[in-house]
Design an enzyme around this catalytic site. Sequence first.
Site, PDB file in Angstrom:
ATOM      1  N   SER A 128     -41.542 -30.645  29.970  1.00  0.00           N
ATOM      2  CA  SER A 128     -41.635 -31.572  28.830  1.00  0.00           C
ATOM      3  C   SER A 128     -40.964 -32.891  29.151  1.00  0.00           C
ATOM      4  O   SER A 128     -39.979 -32.949  29.897  1.00  0.00           O
ATOM      5  CB  SER A 128     -40.937 -30.934  27.630  1.00  0.00           C
ATOM      6  OG  SER A 128     -40.741 -31.887  26.613  1.00  0.00           O
ATOM      7  N   TYR A 153     -33.576 -25.681  23.751  1.00  0.00           N
ATOM      8  CA  TYR A 153     -34.980 -25.772  24.156  1.00  0.00           C
ATOM      9  C   TYR A 153     -35.117 -26.698  25.375  1.00  0.00           C
ATOM     10  O   TYR A 153     -35.695 -26.324  26.395  1.00  0.00           O
ATOM     11  CB  TYR A 153     -35.835 -26.296  22.989  1.00  0.00           C
ATOM     12  CG  TYR A 153     -37.152 -26.876  23.424  1.00  0.00           C
ATOM     13  CD1 TYR A 153     -38.211 -26.042  23.765  1.00  0.00           C
ATOM     14  CD2 TYR A 153     -37.320 -28.258  23.546  1.00  0.00           C
ATOM     15  CE1 TYR A 153     -39.414 -26.580  24.199  1.00  0.00           C
ATOM     16  CE2 TYR A 153     -38.513 -28.798  23.975  1.00  0.00           C
ATOM     17  CZ  TYR A 153     -39.560 -27.955  24.304  1.00  0.00           C
ATOM     18  OH  TYR A 153     -40.736 -28.490  24.752  1.00  0.00           O
ATOM     19  N   LYS A 157     -36.119 -26.039  29.571  1.00  0.00           N
ATOM     20  CA  LYS A 157     -37.118 -26.747  30.377  1.00  0.00           C
ATOM     21  C   LYS A 157     -36.487 -27.213  31.690  1.00  0.00           C
ATOM     22  O   LYS A 157     -37.058 -27.061  32.768  1.00  0.00           O
ATOM     23  CB  LYS A 157     -37.705 -27.927  29.604  1.00  0.00           C
ATOM     24  CG  LYS A 157     -38.562 -27.530  28.403  1.00  0.00           C
ATOM     25  CD  LYS A 157     -39.760 -26.690  28.821  1.00  0.00           C
ATOM     26  CE  LYS A 157     -40.543 -26.130  27.667  1.00  0.00           C
ATOM     27  NZ  LYS A 157     -41.485 -25.066  28.022  1.00  0.00           N
TER      28      LYS A 157
END
Length: 343
Positions: A128, A153, A157
């Site tokens: 991302s 989160y 990544k």
Amino acid sequence: MMNKKSVLVSGGAGYIGSHTAVELIAAGYDVVVADNLSNSDMSGIEGVRAITGVDVPFINVDCCDKQAFAQVFEQYDFDSVIHFAAFKAVGESVADPMKYYCNNLLSFINVIDLMREYGRHNIVFSSSATVYGEAEELPVTEATERKPATSAYGNTKQMCEDILRDATAAYPEIKGIALRYFNPIGAHPSALIGELPRGVPQNLVPYITQTAAGVRECLSIFGDDYPTEDGSCLRDYIDIVDLAKAHVAAINRMVEGKNQCGYEIFNVGTGRAVSVFELVKTFERVNNLKLNYKVAPRRAGDVVAVWADTTLANKELGWRAERSLEQTLQSAWEWEKRVRNIE
Ligand code: UD1
């Protein structure tokens, strides 16, 4: 011998996974989908089957359950994996970080371990633009330094990128590509698959389409006092079908042995910065409707601006975003209308 023209799509019932399955099949790949339907349902799979006319195999399995997941490797001879299966709600990850670390890290570790055990070679990881944080220079290139993550989160990544980097360095039989997605939006032109968030949408476009459909009363625009031209944040909104095609290009590259090293990273965006106001106005214009919206305070954790330099993906993957923002926002509305039985 493993089948070079076969791909395992983990998380293939979800938004990006289902669109990618369609484009893989269109490009001549066989697809196997593994998903535990924790944030999706069978409608994604049924949509893929309806669009392609292919009875795509689906296995309901949690990638964190290594023994159960191993059965998929036992039964199918795919040589490549695209790993989408992960949680993705930023706010939830701050409130419950262990949920994110356990799920997102363990499933990815299992994928790589099983690839090694079963002699599979290529993997695409869903990363991302969140890894760039608030970047000092825009647009961001793949060489732009990552910023410390501000959510669990985002941290998963970064950690999975690092796991992939280390694994491909140590085990040369495994090749990996991390695709850093900017803001995926829109739906398949057939309106048979699209984004179907559970509960209140956290992302802008589903909130817009649900407001237009009357499911939500009013869109809040989070901040109009940012240091941008119109005061709202700038993002790089990438059409979901274009994004799906970037995965096909990444798989092609590894299958054809064209990747220059074992681990590569590509930005997947349009290269164009769009403000929240511009997005809302374009949505209203192309769909010929008025949206109920108001300006609200800034949302904690939002960066002012991030958009992609896509030179590397354009050159090395031979891929570029093709659908216009207008087409994409029309497709988003067509999908929402279908889901809500409007018209
Ligand atoms: C978010 C995540 C990002 C993640 C991505 C996955 C944050 C800070 N970032 O990206 O890490 O990879 O989702 O989908 O959560 N907006 C409104 N009103 C709304 C919703 C959004 O004005 O109701 C604005 C936001 O302030 C932002 C823009 O719309 O400026 C895009 O927001 P969103 O769709 O949530 O994406 P990101 O925040 O860019």
